[in-house]
Design a protein around this motif. Sequence first.
Motif, PDB file in Angstrom:
ATOM      1  N   LEU A 135       4.879   0.209   7.487  1.00 27.49           N
ATOM      2  CA  LEU A 135       4.989   1.585   7.015  1.00 27.49           C
ATOM      3  C   LEU A 135       4.711   1.666   5.523  1.00 27.49           C
ATOM      4  N   HIS A 136       3.826   2.580   5.141  1.00 23.35           N
ATOM      5  CA  HIS A 136       3.632   2.926   3.738  1.00 23.35           C
ATOM      6  C   HIS A 136       3.743   4.446   3.642  1.00 23.35           C
ATOM      7  N   SER A 137       3.668   4.944   2.425  1.00 24.13           N
ATOM      8  CA  SER A 137       3.600   6.391   2.275  1.00 24.13           C
ATOM      9  C   SER A 137       2.579   6.726   1.201  1.00 24.13           C
TER      10      SER A 137
ATOM     11  N   VAL B 224       0.457   6.576  -5.321  1.00 26.67           N
ATOM     12  CA  VAL B 224       1.663   5.754  -5.291  1.00 26.67           C
ATOM     13  C   VAL B 224       2.049   5.503  -3.839  1.00 26.67           C
ATOM     14  N   CYS B 225       2.635   4.351  -3.575  1.00 24.86           N
ATOM     15  CA  CYS B 225       3.235   4.129  -2.260  1.00 24.86           C
ATOM     16  C   CYS B 225       4.687   4.571  -2.347  1.00 24.86           C
ATOM     17  N   ALA B 226       5.082   5.510  -1.505  1.00 23.25           N
ATOM     18  CA  ALA B 226       6.419   6.078  -1.597  1.00 23.25           C
ATOM     19  C   ALA B 226       7.321   5.597  -0.465  1.00 23.25           C
TER      20      ALA B 226
ATOM     21  N   LEU C 298       9.263   2.011   0.746  1.00 24.63           N
ATOM     22  CA  LEU C 298       9.529   0.600   0.448  1.00 24.63           C
ATOM     23  C   LEU C 298       8.895  -0.258   1.539  1.00 24.63           C
ATOM     24  N   CYS C 299       7.857  -1.027   1.169  1.00 27.22           N
ATOM     25  CA  CYS C 299       7.054  -1.676   2.201  1.00 27.22           C
ATOM     26  C   CYS C 299       7.028  -3.197   2.049  1.00 27.22           C
ATOM     27  N   GLY C 300       7.843  -3.731   1.156  1.00 24.15           N
ATOM     28  CA  GLY C 300       7.873  -5.179   0.984  1.00 24.15           C
ATOM     29  C   GLY C 300       8.097  -5.532  -0.470  1.00 24.15           C
TER      30      GLY C 300
ATOM     31  N   LYS D 200       4.016  -2.503  -6.968  1.00 24.26           N
ATOM     32  CA  LYS D 200       2.685  -2.591  -7.561  1.00 24.26           C
ATOM     33  C   LYS D 200       1.612  -1.997  -6.652  1.00 24.26           C
ATOM     34  N   MET D 201       2.053  -1.348  -5.599  1.00 15.76           N
ATOM     35  CA  MET D 201       1.090  -0.759  -4.673  1.00 15.76           C
ATOM     36  C   MET D 201       0.698   0.625  -5.172  1.00 15.76           C
ATOM     37  N   ARG D 202      -0.150   0.618  -6.180  1.00 10.44           N
ATOM     38  CA  ARG D 202      -0.571   1.903  -6.721  1.00 10.44           C
ATOM     39  C   ARG D 202      -2.055   1.880  -7.020  1.00 10.44           C
TER      40      ARG D 202
HETATM   41 CU   LIG Z   1       3.345   0.393   0.549  1.00  7.89          CU
END
Ligand SMILES: [Cu+2]
Length: 273
Positions: free
Chosen positions: A191-193, A226-228, A230-232, A237-239
């Motif tokens: 899951l990401h957002s 931005v990744c909204a 919490l994916c790990g 830094k997932m931006r």
């Molecule tokens: Cu993510």
Amino acid sequence: MGRVWSILFLTVPILGVWTFVAAMNDWWPMSEGAFGPGQWFPALDVSNHVIDHLFYLILYLTGAVFIGTGLVLFWFLWRYDAATNKDPVVFSHGSHALEVVWSILPAVVLLFIAIYQMDAWANARMRRPLTAEGAVKPPLCRVSGRQFEWRIQYPGEDGRLDTPDDLHVLNDLYVPVNEEVVIEIESLDVLHSFFLPNMRVKQDVVPGMRQYVWFHPVKEGVSDIVCAELCGWGHYKMRGQISVVNAAEYDRWFSAAYAAQETSAYDPAEEEE
Ligand SMILES: [Cu+2]
């Protein structure tokens, strides 16, 4: 002692309201520089103000309730302080009328919000933009969330995704200004957002689901992706960044990126994490 507590409880609504007012007006301690960049909304770069309108509506509604309950709490602590209050204690089994009021009032408010936002919800989630011919507008590109990056894929000349002429880029989304942008989003793992704060777009990216988001940028400029969710461990830094450019610049960027992709040599070391 009761007086101290009542004053202490009074500081909650005062500081709470101050936090919001200071953030809105960029005052200390919420100003730029005190705790990093300005704490209020990022600039609005889309034509549609409805999300902000709903946000403020709900903020003012909940704000009024917050201030009201804070003041009532303060007043009861002040007025019925055991040290100074000589009236005997009264045990009550509750008030039927009061209970009816505080059940019906929130129900009516929630129902009002539910109905009031229906059109905004439909526009953001259900009514996909159409082409001039009335067909569903195809996505400009596909964004795939992956621990911990956004992989972006544009269809090439043929206008279709997953063909050899596709353009692949990483964390660097380009969209044309002043037109409805549709993006297909998917996840390659968890899951990401997908969150574009300046476009007021946020959508969970669910593994196994193909989803679409759309927005209408009206200002050229660069803002965040931005990744909204919490994916790990590397979530922070997932931006990436989204660049809104005019049509000519968009075409120029596309050709340059495509040329760079076609002439770059494959390096297996780059694939390694
Ligand atoms: Cu993510």
